[in-house]
Design a protein around this motif. Structure first.
Motif, short mmCIF file in Angstrom:
data_model
loop_
_atom_site.label_atom_id
_atom_site.label_comp_id
_atom_site.label_asym_id
_atom_site.label_seq_id
_atom_site.Cartn_x
_atom_site.Cartn_y
_atom_site.Cartn_z
N GLN A 16 -22.51 3.55 28.14
CA GLN A 16 -23.72 2.74 28.00
C GLN A 16 -24.05 2.43 26.55
O GLN A 16 -24.79 1.49 26.28
N HIS A 17 -23.50 3.22 25.63
CA HIS A 17 -23.83 3.04 24.21
C HIS A 17 -22.59 3.34 23.38
O HIS A 17 -22.06 4.45 23.43
N ILE A 18 -22.13 2.35 22.63
CA ILE A 18 -20.95 2.50 21.77
C ILE A 18 -21.37 2.25 20.32
O ILE A 18 -22.05 1.27 20.02
N GLY A 19 -20.95 3.14 19.44
CA GLY A 19 -21.18 2.98 18.01
C GLY A 19 -19.88 2.62 17.30
O GLY A 19 -18.82 3.13 17.64
N LEU A 20 -19.98 1.74 16.30
CA LEU A 20 -18.80 1.24 15.60
C LEU A 20 -18.99 1.33 14.09
O LEU A 20 -19.94 0.76 13.54
N ILE A 21 -18.10 2.06 13.43
CA ILE A 21 -18.03 2.06 11.96
C ILE A 21 -16.90 1.09 11.60
O ILE A 21 -15.73 1.42 11.72
N MET A 22 -17.28 -0.10 11.19
CA MET A 22 -16.32 -1.19 11.02
C MET A 22 -15.70 -1.12 9.62
O MET A 22 -15.98 -1.94 8.74
N ASP A 23 -14.81 -0.17 9.43
CA ASP A 23 -14.26 0.10 8.10
C ASP A 23 -12.91 -0.57 7.91
O ASP A 23 -12.13 -0.70 8.86
N GLY A 24 -12.65 -0.97 6.67
CA GLY A 24 -11.34 -1.50 6.33
C GLY A 24 -11.29 -3.00 6.14
O GLY A 24 -10.19 -3.58 6.03
N ASN A 25 -12.43 -3.68 6.06
CA ASN A 25 -12.43 -5.14 5.89
C ASN A 25 -11.84 -5.56 4.55
O ASN A 25 -11.02 -6.49 4.48
N ARG A 26 -12.25 -4.89 3.48
CA ARG A 26 -11.73 -5.26 2.15
C ARG A 26 -10.24 -4.98 2.05
O ARG A 26 -9.48 -5.81 1.53
N ARG A 27 -9.83 -3.83 2.54
CA ARG A 27 -8.41 -3.48 2.47
C ARG A 27 -7.56 -4.43 3.31
O ARG A 27 -6.44 -4.77 2.92
N TYR A 28 -8.10 -4.86 4.43
CA TYR A 28 -7.36 -5.83 5.23
C TYR A 28 -7.25 -7.16 4.49
O TYR A 28 -6.18 -7.81 4.51
N GLY A 29 -8.34 -7.57 3.83
CA GLY A 29 -8.29 -8.80 3.06
C GLY A 29 -7.22 -8.76 1.98
O GLY A 29 -6.50 -9.74 1.76
N ARG A 30 -7.10 -7.61 1.30
CA ARG A 30 -6.06 -7.47 0.29
C ARG A 30 -4.67 -7.42 0.93
O ARG A 30 -3.70 -7.94 0.39
N LYS A 31 -4.60 -6.80 2.11
CA LYS A 31 -3.32 -6.66 2.80
C LYS A 31 -2.73 -8.02 3.16
O LYS A 31 -1.52 -8.24 3.03
N VAL A 32 -3.58 -8.94 3.60
CA VAL A 32 -3.09 -10.26 4.02
C VAL A 32 -3.32 -11.32 2.93
O VAL A 32 -3.17 -12.52 3.19
N HIS A 33 -3.72 -10.85 1.74
CA HIS A 33 -3.83 -11.71 0.55
C HIS A 33 -4.85 -12.84 0.72
O HIS A 33 -4.60 -13.99 0.36
N VAL A 34 -6.00 -12.49 1.29
CA VAL A 34 -7.06 -13.49 1.43
C VAL A 34 -8.33 -13.11 0.67
O VAL A 34 -9.29 -13.87 0.64
#
Length: 344
Positions: A16-34
């Motif tokens: 009924q309740h899910i929590g999300l720590i949405m980590d890794g956005n910056r590292r993903y951006g560097r990974k795909v060179h955007v």
């Protein structure tokens, strides 16, 4: 295939309740060179996808760690990017999101919003106001948030209750885990069932520490948030379903000791101790009696003129403060941008 998988999941226990720590956005951006900025935008697209899946399954509440108070220590350009993203995406959610309309999602913003720029606060107020009547599901956006700040806020509400003589510090049942829990930002939400952190980091980073401490299924996923998909969520849900019975049992055992001290007030949708209600009524009657003796109109229900004048009550508190604090505690703390929602 996704629709078939969701139908199969619905044969079991749905969180009924899910929590999300949405980590890794910056590292993903560097990974795909955007770059960092594009990484954040891709992360938001992932949030939309996962939110849609959760709504389709029947999850009632999704709580996401959008911005930590500690993130203000990052370079100014990164903070500015996140503020602009928040304004843009909140406006889209409340004004143009078919998902929000279809599933009746109420948007709530959890955290110390006084730390945000005024233009961001205006967008937050608008998003919350436009969706405040939606009561079939909740999206909690923690922005800016830490558990330490949340617990500090909740503790202050109890202190205010004591100052207003609405809570009796000598009564153990007045200052209890249940009362504190009902002063948290998540007070109108079901218990957190699953907490997920992406990026491979194994820590909670000051997120929902209280909510995740009691029979919550915690998973750390070794992928960046923009890479997180339904197919990575699926095995987590299956593992949760295998544990669902033991989780429910743990919660019953935890709650068993609190049943005797707490009553459920269905009208307000919050837990209120019987003694608290009696104490509030007794204090009100005493104030009214003393007011009559002194031929004064200085009661809790005084006129607007007396309220704004800051007249001292017999207990030594200004009437304005006493009214504000009692109202605050009666609703277990009105928190801007975080209204109580009675889920259908």
């Amino acid at each position: 295939m996704r629709a078939v998988a969701i139908k199969a999941l619905q044969c079991g226990s749905i969180p009924q309740h899910i929590g999300l720590i949405m980590d890794g956005n910056r590292r993903y951006g560097r990974k795909v060179h955007v770059g960092n900025g594009k990484g954040y935008y891709l992360g938001y697209e992932t949030l939309e996808e996962i939110l849609a899946v959760c709504m389709e399954m029947g999850v009632k509440v999704v709580t996401v760690y959008a911005f930590s108070i500690e993130n203000f220590k990052r370079p100014a350009d990164q903070v500015e990017t996140l503020m602009e993203l928040a304004k843009t995406k909140l406006a889209e959610l409340c004004e143009h999101s078919e998902l929000v309309r279809q599933y009746g999602i109420g948007i709530r913003v959890l955290g110390d919003t006084s730390l945000l720029p005024e233009d961001v606060r205006q967008v937050i107020r608008k998003a919350v106001d436009l969706t405040k009547k939606n009561n079939r599901a909740i999206l909690n956006m923690c922005f800016p948030y830490t558990s330490r700040e949340e617990l500090t806020m909740a503790t202050r509400s109890l202190v205010s209750g004591i100052e207003a003589h609405d809570l009796n510090p000598r009564q153990v049942s007045d200052i209890s885990t249940s009362v504190l829990e009902q002063s948290l930002y998540t007070r109108s939400c079901p218990p957190m069932d699953i907490l997920i952190r992406t990026s491979g980091e194994i820590r909670l980073s000051d997120f929902m520490l209280w909510q995740s401490s009691r029979a919550c299924h915690v998973e750390f996923v070794d992928c960046f948030w923009p890479e997180f998909t339904f197919w990575k969520l699926l095995p987590i849900l299956l593992r949760y379903q295998l544990r669902a019975i033991s989780i429910a049992q743990s919660r019953r055992e935890y709650s068993r000791g609190e049943v005797a001290e707490d009553d459920v007030n269905g009208d307000e949708g919050v837990l209120l101790n019987t003694d608290i209600g009696n104490a509030r009524q007794t204090a009100l009657e005493q104030d009214q009696e003393m007011s009559r003796r002194n031929s004064s109109e200085s009661t809790l229900m005084t006129s607007e003129t007396d309220k704004t004048a800051g007249v001292e009550s017999p207990c030594g508190l200004t009437l304005e403060k006493k009214q504000r604090v009692i109202s605050f505690l009666h609703h277990r703390g009105y928190i801007p941008n975080c209204p109580i929602v009675h889920l259908q």
